[in-house]
Design an enzyme around this catalytic site. Structure first.
Site, PDB file in Angstrom:
ATOM      1  CB  SER A 144      30.007  33.966  56.330  1.00 40.48           C
ATOM      2  OG  SER A 144      29.563  34.199  57.657  1.00 40.48           O
ATOM      3  CE1 TYR A 169      26.292  37.264  54.568  1.00 35.08           C
ATOM      4  CE2 TYR A 169      26.704  36.084  56.622  1.00 35.08           C
ATOM      5  CZ  TYR A 169      27.157  36.865  55.576  1.00 35.08           C
ATOM      6  OH  TYR A 169      28.475  37.238  55.518  1.00 35.08           O
TER       7      TYR A 169
END
Length: 352
Positions: A144, A169
């Site tokens: 990501s 995350y």
């Protein structure tokens, strides 16, 4: 020659689109998802139905044959289910694995940290171990743009340091990259990590800004514009993203012979390991993105200006030079066309 691919997260936005693209070129695909309730499971099931999976026949741990594609099977399974994952690998002997499944969401990771450890860390080690024991030829996995954290140097480059994530995350995604490198080094498993930037398009996630904005504008409800709209995102259309994924899946890393331990390149290694950014390299101001949705809908949004949220990045911009050079990747969908496609799908799907 067609190859056999395991694609995890095929009830999800990117995974479903990727599976259909792989099927269209003749690959044999096994799709995997646990169909959790992070967001509306009806949308996840409808994505599977679109691919010909009879969702009324889905049982945990058992494969379901698509009625639309002879070369597509789906299995409902948790990534953390070591026994189930190993049984699946033993049965199918995959040529490639594309791990798109993960617990997504920056803000949700602040509220529910343990779900990220289970899915993104425990689940990923299960995939790595299965690839190791069953000699998978190439593992491609979703990272990501969130890993860039406090970095402010633009555009984001895979050669930049990423030691300062600002959400759990993001920390789990950096961990995936580190775990993958260790397996590439120790066991010679070719691995490629893809740092996704903001992906949008039809069948998208309802918790993401594009669909949240579209829904609110249609319903005449106000939308929250964080950081007073002073944010930029490298919005990338889903078809461009999945094209890039397949290009990297076909390019198995062999290791960088010029890698220098005294001046290490974080994006490569002497081991068969590679990291790419996958985005558009054309960041769009949030206000312009909202205006594009307004134009497609023919309706103005009521905006509530808000401060930044914990874990949010002010700007994302992908340096995709390596991906272009190595694979010929060329994101080509203009924002206006992508948003129009999204709006047409949204109105049709929700019968508006």
């Amino acid at each position: 020659m067609p190859i056999k691919i395991l694609i995890t997260g095929t009830a999800g936005f990117i995974g479903n689109n990727l599976a259909e693209k792989a099927l269209a070129r003749g690959d044999h695909v096994v799709g995997l998802d646990n169909i959790n309730d992070y967001y509306d499971t009806a949308l996840k099931l409808d994505r599977l139905k679109k691919s010909g999976i009879p969702t009324d026949r889905i049982e945990y741990g058992k494969t379901t044959q698509s009625t639309k594609h002879d070369n597509y099977n789906f299995i409902k399974l948790d990534l953390e289910d070591r026994e189930g994952i190993f049984k699946l690998f033993q049965e199918h002997q995959f040529d490639r694995v594309c791990n798109i499944a993960a617990q997504p969401g920056v803000r949700y990771s602040i509220e529910n940290p343990y779900s990220y450890i289970n899915s993104n860390i425990v689940g990923f080690i299960t995939i790595l171990e299965a690839c190791r024991h069953f000699e998978t030829k190439h593992l491609v996995y979703a990272s990501s743009s969130s890993v860039y954290g406090l970095n402010q140097k633009m555009p984001f480059s895979t050669r930049h340091n990423i030691d300062h994530p600002i959400s759990l995350y993001a920390a789990t995604k950096k961990s995936n990259e580190l775990m993958a490198h260790s397996y590439s080094h120790l066991y010679n498993i070719p691995t490629t990590g893809l740092r996704f930037f903001t992906v949008y398009g039809p069948w998208g996630r309802p918790d993401m800004a594009p669909l949240l904005f579209t829904k609110a504008i249609i319903e005449g409800k106000p939308i929250k514009v964080f950081n007073h709209g002073n944010m930029k995102r490298d919005f990338t259309y889903v078809e461009d993203i999945t094209d890039g994924i397949l290009r990297t899946l076909d390019r198995i890393p062999k290791g960088n012979p010029d890698w220098d331990g005294k001046d290490p390149d974080p994006s490569s290694s002497p081991a068969p390991y590679k990291i790419y950014n996958i985005g558009n390299n054309d960041p769009i101001e949030l206000i312009k993105f909202i205006e594009t949705i307004e134009n497609a809908l023919g309706k103005k949004a009521e905006k509530i200006m808000m401060p930044s949220q914990p874990g949010d990045l002010i700007e994302t911009r992908a340096d995709i030079t390596d991906l272009i050079t190595d694979t010929g990747y060329t994101p080509s969908t203009p924002l206006e066309k992508g948003i129009k496609n999204l709006v047409v799908w949204y109105k049709g799907y929700y019968k508006i």
